[in-house]
Write an enzyme that holds these catalytic residues in place. Structure first.
Site, short mmCIF file in Angstrom:
data_model
loop_
_atom_site.label_atom_id
_atom_site.label_comp_id
_atom_site.label_asym_id
_atom_site.label_seq_id
_atom_site.Cartn_x
_atom_site.Cartn_y
_atom_site.Cartn_z
N CYS A 90 0.97 -1.14 -0.14
CA CYS A 90 0.17 0.03 0.04
C CYS A 90 0.65 1.30 0.09
O CYS A 90 0.38 2.15 -0.70
CB CYS A 90 -1.07 -0.09 1.34
SG CYS A 90 -0.21 -0.31 2.70
N HIS A 151 -1.29 6.92 4.73
CA HIS A 151 -0.41 5.93 4.69
C HIS A 151 0.99 6.55 4.11
O HIS A 151 1.59 5.57 3.32
CB HIS A 151 -0.61 4.56 4.35
CG HIS A 151 0.13 3.52 4.98
ND1 HIS A 151 -0.33 2.26 4.87
CD2 HIS A 151 1.22 3.53 5.77
CE1 HIS A 151 0.69 1.38 5.55
NE2 HIS A 151 1.57 2.06 6.13
#
Length: 494
Positions: A90, A151
């Site tokens: 990710c 993130h």
């Protein structure tokens, strides 16, 4: 020049009539100019799921999960069957979506502390010098928001509010990064925080309510910004990285595939809420919505409890097709042709230059990017083909494979990380697959096609020169964001 069949403007006219005619022409030109200037800008919504597999929804072949909203979105929009993330995990994939660059170009593919994926209280993050989609669109006075998982750095210097977003509501990293002492360096991670802008408003956050709360926040924000051009980035936390995804009470236990299926069906509900809301506000024809996933599902071949990448080969966290090729649907009624499909190669990196083009602006020419404008593919222009000569599959810093046209070549290397075909004990050899005709990557045709192997090998060398490879610096690589030392947690328990 005048058409030969039309008389010159002044032929046979008095000076007064000539003046009146000229005024009419100038007024017409001004009206056209004003009409073009007054055309509403395209709004953009990107819905990005976490770890959702290629085959997890009905438009892409699932017979296990019910996804009526996505079925409708595909019927009203355009399905992309060869749309690629730039990574199997990710952080690097999200960095690519935000910047239009391979993560190797911008240093977000790994770091000495965290590896491939940023961990809490890290000194690393997306370099503030990079230009995000939000910053590109701010040039055209777009309102910008991220509602969901970021993130790309949890310290204030790296938060989305410092990277072009007016508003942030969500978690700074993955849903499995909860309070603990991390064995790798002894750092103490805080409870998973829910943030609003740069303030923690809940810790630990209730993960079962995230999808519902993100959806509610998204529709509310759209309502508040309906009168100006806007960009909404909605990166969901689910299905996520835990063995059992979190889901709201309205969907818990309702699917045929346990928590993973429950989560997929709640995410489908969320899509329906967003699209219906845009229609209610008469914004549907003005808004381009992209629905996709950051990378493939982590499931093994027949373990549907962690998602499905079928009919593709491989699992997430690798350089397989199942890790890099992700589902994508584009939707804008009246502009994107309904019920159509595109099999041309396109990537997440293409969203930035495409949105820039559609918004009438451009990325920073001083900072090269890897994405290309795919608006002809979105709009189904006649004869439109992929703008990419090649696409590269990296595992961290290691170049493992390359695609050009229908061909994917796995380079004969000793893998430094996860590999979908090689093991440390296996002698490396080139593997060539036609990923259009051999979607499961079962027939290695390298020996029958030495010229194609050579062509792709040459393109791989170009990637190494520009983006680097294991123990090799690329000429086009830039530095990641880095603070002098690891910082403090963004929150303790509230």
């Amino acid at each position: 020049m005048l058409n030969d069949c039309q008389p010159p403007l002044n032929k046979g006219l008095s000076p007064m009539l000539m003046f009146v005619r000229l005024q009419a022409v100038l007024l017409g030109l001004l009206m056209v100019s004003y009409s073009q200037a007054a055309t509403p800008s395209t709004n953009f919504v990107v819905i990005n799921c976490d770890n959702l597999g290629y085959g997890d929804t009905q438009p892409f072949g699932s017979e296990l999960h019910r996804t009526p909203s996505l079925n409708q979105m595909a019927a009203e929009g355009r399905k992309f069957t060869h749309f690629y993330s730039s990574a199997g995990v990710c952080t690097p994939s999200r960095a690519s979506l935000m910047t239009g660059c391979y993560s190797q170009r911008i240093g977000m593919h790994d770091n000495p502390r965290d590896g491939w994926v940023l961990r809490p209280v890290s000194r690393y993050g997306l370099n503030p010098d990079e230009m995000t989609i939000a910053e590109v669109l701010k040039q055209q006075d777009y309102a910008t928001a991220i509602i969901g998982k970021w993130h790309l750095g949890d310290q204030p210097e790296f938060l989305p509010t410092r990277q072009g977003f007016d508003y942030f509501y969500g978690i700074p990293y993955s849903d499995d990064m909860t309070a603990r002492t991390w064995k790798n360096d002894g750092s103490k991670w805080p409870p998973l925080p829910l943030m609003q802008n740069e303030t923690v408003i809940e810790a630990p956050t209730d993960r079962t309510t995230l999808t519902e709360r993100y959806t509610s926040a998204a529709t509310k924000w759209i309502t508040e910004h309906q009168d100006s051009p806007f960009f909404l980035y909605l990166p969901h936390a689910m299905p996520g990285s835990t063995a059992h995804p979190y889901v709201g009470t309205a969907f818990a236990g309702k699917s045929a595939n346990g928590p993973w299926g429950d989560s997929i069906e709640e995410l489908d509900w969320s899509v329906g809420q967003i699209l219906d809301h845009l229609k209610e506000l008469n914004l549907a024809e003005k808004t381009l919505v992209i629905w996709t996933s950051d990378n493939g599902a982590p499931s093994n071949k027949n373990n549907f409890q962690r998602g499905s990448n079928l009919p593709l080969h491989g699992r997430g966290y690798s350089t397989s097709e199942g890790a890099f090729r992700v589902p994508m649907i584009a939707w804008q009624p009246g502009r994107i042709p309904a019920g159509t499909e595109c099999s041309e190669l396109s990537t997440m990196m293409d969203l930035l230059p495409t949105f820039a083009h559609l918004a009438g602006t451009s990325p920073d020419p001083k900072r090269p990017i890897d994405g290309l404008d795919i608006s002809p593919l979105l709009l189904a222009d006649e004869g439109a083909t992929t703008p990419h000569e090649a696409f590269y599959y990296y595992s961290g810093a290691q170049l493992q494979a390359i695609r050009s046209g229908p061909w994917k070549l796995f380079l004969p290397i000793k893998p430094a990380g996860n590999h979908p075909h090689f093991s440390a004990a296996q002698p490396p050899a080139p593997l060539l697959f036609n990923v259009v005709e051999d979607i499961r990557c079962e027939q290695n045709v390298a020996r029958q096609n030495p010229d194609i192997v050579f062509q792709l090998w040459t393109l791989a060398e170009q990637a190494r020169d520009e983006l680097g490879d294991q123990n090799r610096q690329g000429n086009g690589q830039r530095v990641r964001g880095e603070l002098p030392v690891d910082k403090q947690p963004v929150a303790q328990s509230l």
